[in-house]
Enzyme design. Structure first.
Site, short mmCIF file in Angstrom:
data_model
loop_
_atom_site.label_atom_id
_atom_site.label_comp_id
_atom_site.label_asym_id
_atom_site.label_seq_id
_atom_site.Cartn_x
_atom_site.Cartn_y
_atom_site.Cartn_z
N THR A 1 0.86 -1.19 0.00
CA THR A 1 0.00 0.00 0.00
C THR A 1 0.89 1.24 0.00
OG1 THR A 1 -0.16 -0.13 2.42
CG2 THR A 1 -1.94 -1.12 1.15
N ALA B 1 18.77 10.08 18.37
CA ALA B 1 18.84 11.20 17.42
C ALA B 1 19.63 10.78 16.20
CB ALA B 1 19.48 12.41 18.08
N CYS C 1 7.77 2.20 5.41
CA CYS C 1 6.61 2.18 6.29
C CYS C 1 6.33 3.52 6.95
CB CYS C 1 6.78 1.09 7.35
SG CYS C 1 6.70 -0.58 6.69
N LYS D 1 5.35 6.83 4.63
CA LYS D 1 4.09 6.78 3.87
C LYS D 1 2.91 6.47 4.79
CE LYS D 1 3.44 2.05 3.34
NZ LYS D 1 2.19 1.26 3.48
N LYS E 1 18.24 2.14 7.11
CA LYS E 1 18.72 1.67 8.41
C LYS E 1 19.62 0.47 8.15
CE LYS E 1 16.01 -1.01 10.92
NZ LYS E 1 14.86 -1.53 11.71
#
Length: 445
Positions: free
Chosen positions: A94, A264, A272, A275, A335
Protein backbone atom coordinates in the site's frame (compact mmCIF):
# COMPACT_ATOMS: atom_id res chain seq x y z
CA UNK A 1 -16.32 -20.76 7.56
CA UNK A 2 -15.82 -24.49 7.37
CA UNK A 3 -15.32 -26.44 10.57
CA UNK A 4 -11.85 -27.63 11.50
CA UNK A 5 -10.68 -30.73 9.65
CA UNK A 6 -8.13 -33.35 10.72
CA UNK A 7 -5.57 -32.20 8.15
CA UNK A 8 -3.29 -29.24 8.86
CA UNK A 9 -4.57 -25.85 7.85
CA UNK A 10 -3.72 -24.68 4.36
CA UNK A 11 -2.49 -21.11 4.15
CA UNK A 12 -2.33 -18.86 1.10
CA UNK A 13 -0.20 -15.72 1.21
CA UNK A 14 -0.96 -13.20 -1.53
CA UNK A 15 1.86 -10.79 -2.23
CA UNK A 16 5.51 -11.64 -1.62
CA UNK A 17 7.15 -8.35 -0.82
CA UNK A 18 8.80 -7.83 2.54
CA UNK A 19 5.67 -8.72 4.50
CA UNK A 20 4.58 -11.60 2.27
CA UNK A 21 8.00 -13.28 2.19
CA UNK A 22 8.25 -13.26 5.97
CA UNK A 23 4.64 -14.37 6.38
CA UNK A 24 5.01 -17.26 3.91
CA UNK A 25 8.16 -18.58 5.55
CA UNK A 26 6.73 -18.02 9.04
CA UNK A 27 3.51 -19.91 8.35
CA UNK A 28 5.51 -22.85 7.00
CA UNK A 29 7.69 -22.78 10.11
CA UNK A 30 4.50 -22.95 12.20
CA UNK A 31 3.77 -26.26 10.46
CA UNK A 32 1.23 -25.33 7.80
CA UNK A 33 1.19 -26.07 4.10
CA UNK A 34 1.65 -22.73 2.37
CA UNK A 35 1.29 -21.40 -1.16
CA UNK A 36 2.47 -17.86 -1.86
CA UNK A 37 1.17 -15.90 -4.83
CA UNK A 38 3.59 -13.82 -6.91
CA UNK A 39 2.78 -12.62 -10.43
CA UNK A 40 6.28 -11.41 -11.35
CA UNK A 41 8.02 -14.32 -13.08
CA UNK A 42 11.55 -13.34 -12.00
CA UNK A 43 10.56 -13.05 -8.35
CA UNK A 44 8.53 -16.25 -8.65
CA UNK A 45 11.56 -18.22 -9.82
CA UNK A 46 13.72 -16.83 -7.02
CA UNK A 47 11.14 -17.76 -4.42
CA UNK A 48 10.69 -21.31 -5.70
CA UNK A 49 14.48 -21.66 -5.50
CA UNK A 50 14.24 -20.69 -1.84
CA UNK A 51 15.65 -17.18 -2.30
CA UNK A 52 14.04 -13.94 -1.18
CA UNK A 53 13.94 -11.08 -3.72
CA UNK A 54 15.18 -8.76 -0.96
CA UNK A 55 17.79 -8.71 1.79
CA UNK A 56 16.59 -9.68 5.24
CA UNK A 57 18.81 -11.47 7.76
CA UNK A 58 17.75 -15.10 8.24
CA UNK A 59 15.02 -15.10 5.60
CA UNK A 60 16.78 -17.04 2.83
CA UNK A 61 17.62 -20.06 5.04
CA UNK A 62 14.02 -20.22 6.31
CA UNK A 63 12.58 -20.01 2.79
CA UNK A 64 15.03 -22.64 1.51
CA UNK A 65 14.24 -24.99 4.39
CA UNK A 66 10.54 -25.06 3.67
CA UNK A 67 10.71 -24.94 -0.12
CA UNK A 68 12.99 -27.99 0.04
CA UNK A 69 10.65 -29.77 2.47
CA UNK A 70 7.71 -29.26 0.11
CA UNK A 71 5.72 -27.40 2.75
CA UNK A 72 6.08 -24.07 0.92
CA UNK A 73 5.77 -23.21 -2.74
CA UNK A 74 4.87 -20.22 -4.87
CA UNK A 75 2.57 -19.75 -7.84
CA UNK A 76 1.26 -17.01 -10.10
CA UNK A 77 -2.13 -18.73 -10.53
CA UNK A 78 -4.91 -17.70 -8.17
CA UNK A 79 -6.87 -20.81 -9.17
CA UNK A 80 -4.38 -22.92 -7.24
CA UNK A 81 -5.23 -21.26 -3.94
CA UNK A 82 -8.89 -20.26 -4.24
CA UNK A 83 -10.57 -23.40 -2.89
CA UNK A 84 -7.34 -25.03 -1.64
CA UNK A 85 -6.63 -22.60 1.21
CA UNK A 86 -8.49 -22.37 4.50
CA UNK A 87 -7.06 -18.93 5.22
CA UNK A 88 -5.99 -16.32 2.68
CA UNK A 89 -3.52 -13.73 4.00
CA UNK A 90 -3.41 -10.56 1.90
CA UNK A 91 0.04 -8.95 2.09
CA UNK A 92 -0.23 -6.56 -0.86
CA UNK A 93 1.70 -3.30 -0.80
CA UNK A 94 0.00 0.00 0.00
CA UNK A 95 2.51 2.63 -1.17
CA UNK A 96 1.88 6.35 -1.13
CA UNK A 97 -0.37 7.41 -3.98
CA UNK A 98 1.48 9.43 -6.57
CA UNK A 99 0.69 13.11 -6.22
CA UNK A 100 -1.08 12.62 -2.89
CA UNK A 101 -0.48 11.73 0.74
CA UNK A 102 -3.15 9.02 0.54
CA UNK A 103 -2.38 5.30 0.45
CA UNK A 104 -2.54 3.63 -2.95
CA UNK A 105 -4.90 0.68 -2.46
CA UNK A 106 -4.82 -0.50 -6.07
CA UNK A 107 -2.82 -3.64 -5.26
CA UNK A 108 -5.36 -4.65 -2.63
CA UNK A 109 -8.22 -4.18 -5.06
CA UNK A 110 -6.33 -6.15 -7.70
CA UNK A 111 -6.20 -9.06 -5.25
CA UNK A 112 -9.97 -8.88 -4.84
CA UNK A 113 -10.37 -8.70 -8.62
CA UNK A 114 -8.43 -11.95 -9.03
CA UNK A 115 -9.50 -13.89 -5.92
CA UNK A 116 -13.15 -13.04 -5.30
CA UNK A 117 -14.64 -14.66 -8.45
CA UNK A 118 -12.84 -17.93 -7.58
CA UNK A 119 -14.06 -18.37 -4.00
CA UNK A 120 -16.80 -21.00 -3.96
CA UNK A 121 -16.74 -22.17 -0.34
CA UNK A 122 -16.68 -20.58 3.14
CA UNK A 123 -13.26 -19.15 3.91
CA UNK A 124 -11.43 -16.52 5.95
CA UNK A 125 -9.61 -13.68 4.21
CA UNK A 126 -7.16 -11.92 6.52
CA UNK A 127 -5.65 -8.57 5.66
CA UNK A 128 -2.14 -7.87 6.96
CA UNK A 129 -1.42 -4.79 4.85
CA UNK A 130 -1.30 -1.35 6.46
CA UNK A 131 -4.47 0.43 5.34
CA UNK A 132 -6.56 3.51 6.12
CA UNK A 133 -9.28 2.79 8.65
CA UNK A 134 -12.46 1.65 6.88
CA UNK A 135 -10.68 -0.26 4.10
CA UNK A 136 -11.55 -3.73 5.41
CA UNK A 137 -15.30 -3.11 5.18
CA UNK A 138 -14.96 -1.90 1.60
CA UNK A 139 -13.07 -5.06 0.68
CA UNK A 140 -15.58 -7.22 2.53
CA UNK A 141 -18.44 -5.72 0.54
CA UNK A 142 -16.59 -6.57 -2.66
CA UNK A 143 -15.93 -10.16 -1.58
CA UNK A 144 -19.58 -10.62 -0.66
CA UNK A 145 -20.85 -9.23 -3.95
CA UNK A 146 -18.24 -10.73 -6.29
CA UNK A 147 -17.61 -14.19 -4.79
CA UNK A 148 -19.77 -17.24 -5.57
CA UNK A 149 -19.56 -17.99 -1.83
CA UNK A 150 -21.01 -14.56 -1.05
CA UNK A 151 -21.28 -13.71 2.63
CA UNK A 152 -19.60 -17.02 3.55
CA UNK A 153 -16.35 -15.21 2.83
CA UNK A 154 -15.40 -13.51 6.10
CA UNK A 155 -12.86 -10.69 6.27
CA UNK A 156 -10.60 -10.16 9.28
CA UNK A 157 -7.65 -7.83 9.83
CA UNK A 158 -4.41 -8.88 11.51
CA UNK A 159 -1.87 -6.05 11.24
CA UNK A 160 1.84 -6.83 11.23
CA UNK A 161 4.51 -5.11 13.30
CA UNK A 162 7.65 -6.31 11.57
CA UNK A 163 10.85 -4.31 11.90
CA UNK A 164 13.13 -4.46 8.89
CA UNK A 165 16.32 -6.37 9.77
CA UNK A 166 14.28 -8.23 12.43
CA UNK A 167 11.44 -9.49 10.24
CA UNK A 168 12.01 -13.22 10.71
CA UNK A 169 12.18 -13.01 14.49
CA UNK A 170 9.20 -10.65 14.65
CA UNK A 171 7.19 -13.07 12.50
CA UNK A 172 8.01 -16.13 14.58
CA UNK A 173 7.99 -14.40 17.98
CA UNK A 174 5.67 -11.36 17.74
CA UNK A 175 5.55 -8.99 20.68
CA UNK A 176 1.76 -8.87 20.28
CA UNK A 177 -0.96 -10.24 18.02
CA UNK A 178 -3.94 -8.09 17.05
CA UNK A 179 -7.00 -9.90 15.71
CA UNK A 180 -9.60 -7.66 14.14
CA UNK A 181 -12.54 -10.06 13.78
CA UNK A 182 -16.31 -10.13 13.45
CA UNK A 183 -17.06 -13.60 14.81
CA UNK A 184 -15.91 -16.14 17.38
CA UNK A 185 -15.17 -18.51 14.51
CA UNK A 186 -12.71 -16.07 12.92
CA UNK A 187 -10.99 -15.53 16.27
CA UNK A 188 -10.71 -19.29 16.80
CA UNK A 189 -9.23 -19.77 13.34
CA UNK A 190 -6.60 -17.06 13.90
CA UNK A 191 -5.73 -18.55 17.29
CA UNK A 192 -5.19 -21.85 15.48
CA UNK A 193 -2.91 -20.20 12.92
CA UNK A 194 -0.86 -18.44 15.60
CA UNK A 195 -0.98 -21.22 18.18
CA UNK A 196 2.82 -21.45 18.36
CA UNK A 197 3.60 -17.83 19.33
CA UNK A 198 0.52 -17.72 21.58
CA UNK A 199 1.85 -20.77 23.43
CA UNK A 200 5.18 -18.94 23.81
CA UNK A 201 3.41 -16.05 25.50
CA UNK A 202 2.69 -13.52 22.74
CA UNK A 203 -0.25 -11.45 24.01
CA UNK A 204 -3.41 -11.33 21.93
CA UNK A 205 -5.67 -8.30 21.51
CA UNK A 206 -9.07 -9.15 20.03
CA UNK A 207 -10.90 -6.16 18.60
CA UNK A 208 -13.15 -5.00 15.80
CA UNK A 209 -11.99 -4.20 12.27
CA UNK A 210 -11.49 -0.42 12.57
CA UNK A 211 -9.48 -0.83 15.77
CA UNK A 212 -7.17 -3.33 14.09
CA UNK A 213 -6.70 -0.97 11.15
CA UNK A 214 -5.91 1.95 13.44
CA UNK A 215 -3.41 0.02 15.57
CA UNK A 216 -0.72 -0.17 12.89
CA UNK A 217 -1.15 3.39 11.67
CA UNK A 218 -1.28 4.65 15.23
CA UNK A 219 1.86 2.71 16.21
CA UNK A 220 3.85 4.09 13.29
CA UNK A 221 2.59 7.61 13.90
CA UNK A 222 3.69 7.39 17.54
CA UNK A 223 7.13 6.00 16.64
CA UNK A 224 7.62 8.75 14.07
CA UNK A 225 6.64 11.30 16.72
CA UNK A 226 9.17 9.86 19.17
CA UNK A 227 11.97 10.02 16.59
CA UNK A 228 11.13 13.58 15.60
CA UNK A 229 10.87 14.57 19.27
CA UNK A 230 14.42 13.46 20.08
CA UNK A 231 15.69 15.13 16.91
CA UNK A 232 14.00 18.36 17.98
CA UNK A 233 15.80 18.03 21.32
CA UNK A 234 19.05 17.52 19.37
CA UNK A 235 18.52 21.00 17.94
CA UNK A 236 18.17 22.30 21.50
CA UNK A 237 21.35 20.45 22.43
CA UNK A 238 23.24 22.10 19.57
CA UNK A 239 22.04 25.51 20.70
CA UNK A 240 23.06 25.00 24.32
CA UNK A 241 26.07 22.68 24.32
CA UNK A 242 24.10 19.73 25.73
CA UNK A 243 24.64 16.10 24.69
CA UNK A 244 21.53 14.59 23.14
CA UNK A 245 22.69 11.01 23.67
CA UNK A 246 23.07 11.51 27.41
CA UNK A 247 19.78 13.38 27.39
CA UNK A 248 18.06 10.41 25.72
CA UNK A 249 19.62 8.01 28.22
CA UNK A 250 18.27 10.04 31.11
CA UNK A 251 14.80 10.34 29.57
CA UNK A 252 14.76 6.63 28.77
CA UNK A 253 14.97 5.63 32.44
CA UNK A 254 11.47 7.05 32.87
CA UNK A 255 9.23 4.00 32.38
CA UNK A 256 6.53 6.22 30.92
CA UNK A 257 8.91 7.22 28.10
CA UNK A 258 11.36 4.36 27.52
CA UNK A 259 14.67 4.47 25.69
CA UNK A 260 13.55 2.74 22.48
CA UNK A 261 13.45 4.94 19.36
CA UNK A 262 15.05 7.85 21.23
CA UNK A 263 18.15 7.86 19.05
CA UNK A 264 18.84 11.20 17.42
CA UNK A 265 20.03 10.99 13.84
CA UNK A 266 19.07 11.82 10.26
CA UNK A 267 15.42 10.96 10.87
CA UNK A 268 13.17 8.10 9.90
CA UNK A 269 12.81 6.62 6.43
CA UNK A 270 12.01 3.33 4.75
CA UNK A 271 8.88 1.92 3.23
CA UNK A 272 6.61 2.18 6.29
CA UNK A 273 6.90 5.14 8.64
CA UNK A 274 6.93 7.97 6.07
CA UNK A 275 4.09 6.78 3.87
CA UNK A 276 2.04 5.38 6.77
CA UNK A 277 2.30 8.67 8.64
CA UNK A 278 1.13 10.63 5.60
CA UNK A 279 -1.69 8.18 4.88
CA UNK A 280 -2.77 8.47 8.52
CA UNK A 281 -2.87 12.26 8.17
CA UNK A 282 -4.81 11.99 4.92
CA UNK A 283 -7.43 9.71 6.47
CA UNK A 284 -7.66 12.00 9.50
CA UNK A 285 -8.40 14.83 7.10
CA UNK A 286 -11.17 12.82 5.44
CA UNK A 287 -12.65 12.17 8.88
CA UNK A 288 -12.30 15.80 9.97
CA UNK A 289 -9.88 15.10 12.83
CA UNK A 290 -7.79 18.25 12.45
CA UNK A 291 -5.81 17.83 15.70
CA UNK A 292 -4.14 14.70 14.36
CA UNK A 293 -3.17 16.47 11.14
CA UNK A 294 -1.63 19.43 13.02
CA UNK A 295 0.44 17.17 15.25
CA UNK A 296 1.68 14.78 12.61
CA UNK A 297 2.41 17.51 10.06
CA UNK A 298 4.89 18.96 12.50
CA UNK A 299 6.40 15.50 13.08
CA UNK A 300 6.93 15.08 9.33
CA UNK A 301 8.36 18.60 8.98
CA UNK A 302 10.88 18.01 11.77
CA UNK A 303 11.97 14.81 10.06
CA UNK A 304 12.71 16.59 6.79
CA UNK A 305 14.38 19.48 8.58
CA UNK A 306 16.77 17.04 10.24
CA UNK A 307 18.18 16.02 6.88
CA UNK A 308 18.79 19.64 6.01
CA UNK A 309 20.53 20.13 9.34
CA UNK A 310 23.05 17.41 8.48
CA UNK A 311 23.72 19.10 5.16
CA UNK A 312 24.32 22.38 7.00
CA UNK A 313 26.73 20.75 9.47
CA UNK A 314 28.63 19.20 6.56
CA UNK A 315 28.82 22.56 4.78
CA UNK A 316 30.22 24.18 7.90
CA UNK A 317 32.74 21.34 8.37
CA UNK A 318 33.93 21.93 4.81
CA UNK A 319 34.66 25.56 5.57
CA UNK A 320 31.56 26.84 3.82
CA UNK A 321 32.58 25.54 0.39
CA UNK A 322 30.94 22.89 -1.82
CA UNK A 323 32.59 23.27 -5.22
CA UNK A 324 35.60 21.02 -5.65
CA UNK A 325 34.90 19.12 -2.43
CA UNK A 326 34.69 15.32 -2.24
CA UNK A 327 32.13 14.00 0.22
CA UNK A 328 31.83 10.36 1.23
CA UNK A 329 28.48 9.01 2.41
CA UNK A 330 28.73 5.80 4.42
CA UNK A 331 25.31 4.21 4.07
CA UNK A 332 22.52 4.11 1.52
CA UNK A 333 19.87 1.95 3.23
CA UNK A 334 17.48 3.81 5.50
CA UNK A 335 18.72 1.67 8.41
CA UNK A 336 21.24 -1.10 9.02
CA UNK A 337 20.28 -4.71 8.32
CA UNK A 338 18.32 -4.06 5.13
CA UNK A 339 18.78 -3.15 1.48
CA UNK A 340 15.70 -0.91 1.55
CA UNK A 341 16.45 2.59 0.25
CA UNK A 342 12.89 3.88 0.11
CA UNK A 343 12.81 7.42 1.51
CA UNK A 344 16.34 6.84 2.81
CA UNK A 345 17.73 9.79 4.81
CA UNK A 346 21.24 8.79 3.69
CA UNK A 347 20.44 9.00 -0.01
CA UNK A 348 18.40 12.15 0.49
CA UNK A 349 21.35 13.87 2.19
CA UNK A 350 23.72 12.57 -0.49
CA UNK A 351 21.48 13.94 -3.23
CA UNK A 352 21.15 17.35 -1.58
CA UNK A 353 24.91 17.67 -1.19
CA UNK A 354 25.44 16.70 -4.82
CA UNK A 355 22.95 19.37 -5.89
CA UNK A 356 25.07 21.93 -4.03
CA UNK A 357 28.00 21.04 -6.30
CA UNK A 358 30.11 18.61 -4.26
CA UNK A 359 31.33 15.26 -5.58
CA UNK A 360 29.53 12.54 -3.60
CA UNK A 361 30.63 8.91 -3.31
CA UNK A 362 28.43 6.33 -1.56
CA UNK A 363 29.14 2.93 -0.05
CA UNK A 364 26.71 0.51 1.64
CA UNK A 365 27.27 -3.18 2.46
CA UNK A 366 23.90 -4.34 1.07
CA UNK A 367 21.99 -1.54 -0.64
CA UNK A 368 24.28 -0.51 -3.52
CA UNK A 369 22.17 -2.01 -6.31
CA UNK A 370 18.96 -0.43 -5.04
CA UNK A 371 20.72 2.87 -4.42
CA UNK A 372 22.00 3.05 -8.00
CA UNK A 373 18.44 2.66 -9.28
CA UNK A 374 17.21 5.55 -7.14
CA UNK A 375 20.24 7.87 -7.40
CA UNK A 376 22.11 6.90 -10.58
CA UNK A 377 24.08 10.17 -10.76
CA UNK A 378 25.93 9.58 -7.49
CA UNK A 379 29.29 7.83 -7.45
CA UNK A 380 29.53 4.40 -5.84
CA UNK A 381 32.57 2.63 -4.43
CA UNK A 382 33.09 -1.12 -3.78
CA UNK A 383 34.41 -0.65 -0.22
CA UNK A 384 34.31 1.90 2.56
CA UNK A 385 38.02 2.59 2.15
CA UNK A 386 37.66 3.26 -1.57
CA UNK A 387 34.67 5.49 -0.92
CA UNK A 388 36.75 7.60 1.47
CA UNK A 389 39.72 8.05 -0.85
CA UNK A 390 40.52 11.77 -1.33
CA UNK A 391 37.45 12.79 0.70
CA UNK A 392 37.24 16.20 2.31
CA UNK A 393 34.44 14.99 4.62
CA UNK A 394 33.08 11.56 5.57
CA UNK A 395 29.41 11.28 6.58
CA UNK A 396 28.23 8.37 8.71
CA UNK A 397 24.55 8.04 7.76
CA UNK A 398 23.57 4.36 8.22
CA UNK A 399 24.52 2.55 11.40
CA UNK A 400 26.09 -0.60 9.92
CA UNK A 401 28.48 -2.34 12.37
CA UNK A 402 31.11 -2.28 9.62
CA UNK A 403 31.30 1.50 9.89
CA UNK A 404 31.74 1.51 13.66
CA UNK A 405 34.63 -0.92 13.20
CA UNK A 406 36.54 1.28 10.73
CA UNK A 407 40.04 2.19 11.89
CA UNK A 408 40.19 6.01 11.99
CA UNK A 409 44.00 5.93 11.91
CA UNK A 410 44.10 3.86 8.72
CA UNK A 411 41.28 5.86 7.20
CA UNK A 412 43.09 9.13 7.82
CA UNK A 413 45.78 7.97 5.41
CA UNK A 414 43.42 7.87 2.41
CA UNK A 415 41.31 11.02 2.89
CA UNK A 416 42.28 14.52 1.84
CA UNK A 417 40.98 16.09 5.04
CA UNK A 418 40.17 14.09 8.21
CA UNK A 419 36.66 15.41 8.84
CA UNK A 420 33.83 13.10 9.91
CA UNK A 421 30.17 13.96 10.46
CA UNK A 422 28.64 11.26 12.63
CA UNK A 423 24.94 11.70 11.93
CA UNK A 424 24.15 8.41 13.70
CA UNK A 425 25.99 9.46 16.87
CA UNK A 426 27.49 6.03 17.51
CA UNK A 427 31.12 6.27 16.41
CA UNK A 428 33.79 6.41 19.12
CA UNK A 429 34.32 10.17 19.14
CA UNK A 430 37.41 9.97 21.38
CA UNK A 431 39.12 7.44 19.09
CA UNK A 432 38.44 9.49 15.97
CA UNK A 433 39.65 12.70 17.57
CA UNK A 434 42.76 10.94 18.88
CA UNK A 435 43.48 9.85 15.30
CA UNK A 436 43.48 13.50 14.21
CA UNK A 437 39.95 13.77 12.89
CA UNK A 438 37.64 16.74 13.24
CA UNK A 439 34.58 15.00 14.67
CA UNK A 440 31.14 16.58 14.26
CA UNK A 441 27.88 15.09 15.45
CA UNK A 442 24.60 17.05 15.40
CA UNK A 443 23.26 17.14 18.95
CA UNK A 444 26.63 16.53 20.64
CA UNK A 445 29.03 19.23 21.87
Amino acid sequence: MSEATPRPLRIAVIGTGYLGCNTSAGMAEFGFDVIGVEIDEHRLKLLNDGKAPLYEPGLDPLLKKHVDSGRLRFTSDYREIADWADVHFICAGTPQLEGSEAADLSQLHSVVDMLAPLLTRPTLVVGRSTVPVGTSKVLEQRFHSESPAGSAVEVAWQPEFLREAHGVDDTLHPDRLVFGVQSAAAEARLREVFATPIAEGSPVVVCNLPTAELVKGGANAFLATKISFINALAEMADATGADVTQLADALGYDKRIGRGMLNAGPGYGGGCLPKDLRAFMHRAGELGVEEVITLLREVDDINHHRRGRIVDVTHDALGGEWIGKNVTVLGAAFKAGTDDVRDSPALDVAGRIQLHGANVTVYDPEAMENARKVRPTLRYAPTAIEACREAHAVLHLTEWPEFRELDPVALSQVVSTPVVVDARLNLDAAAWRAAGWTYRAPGKP
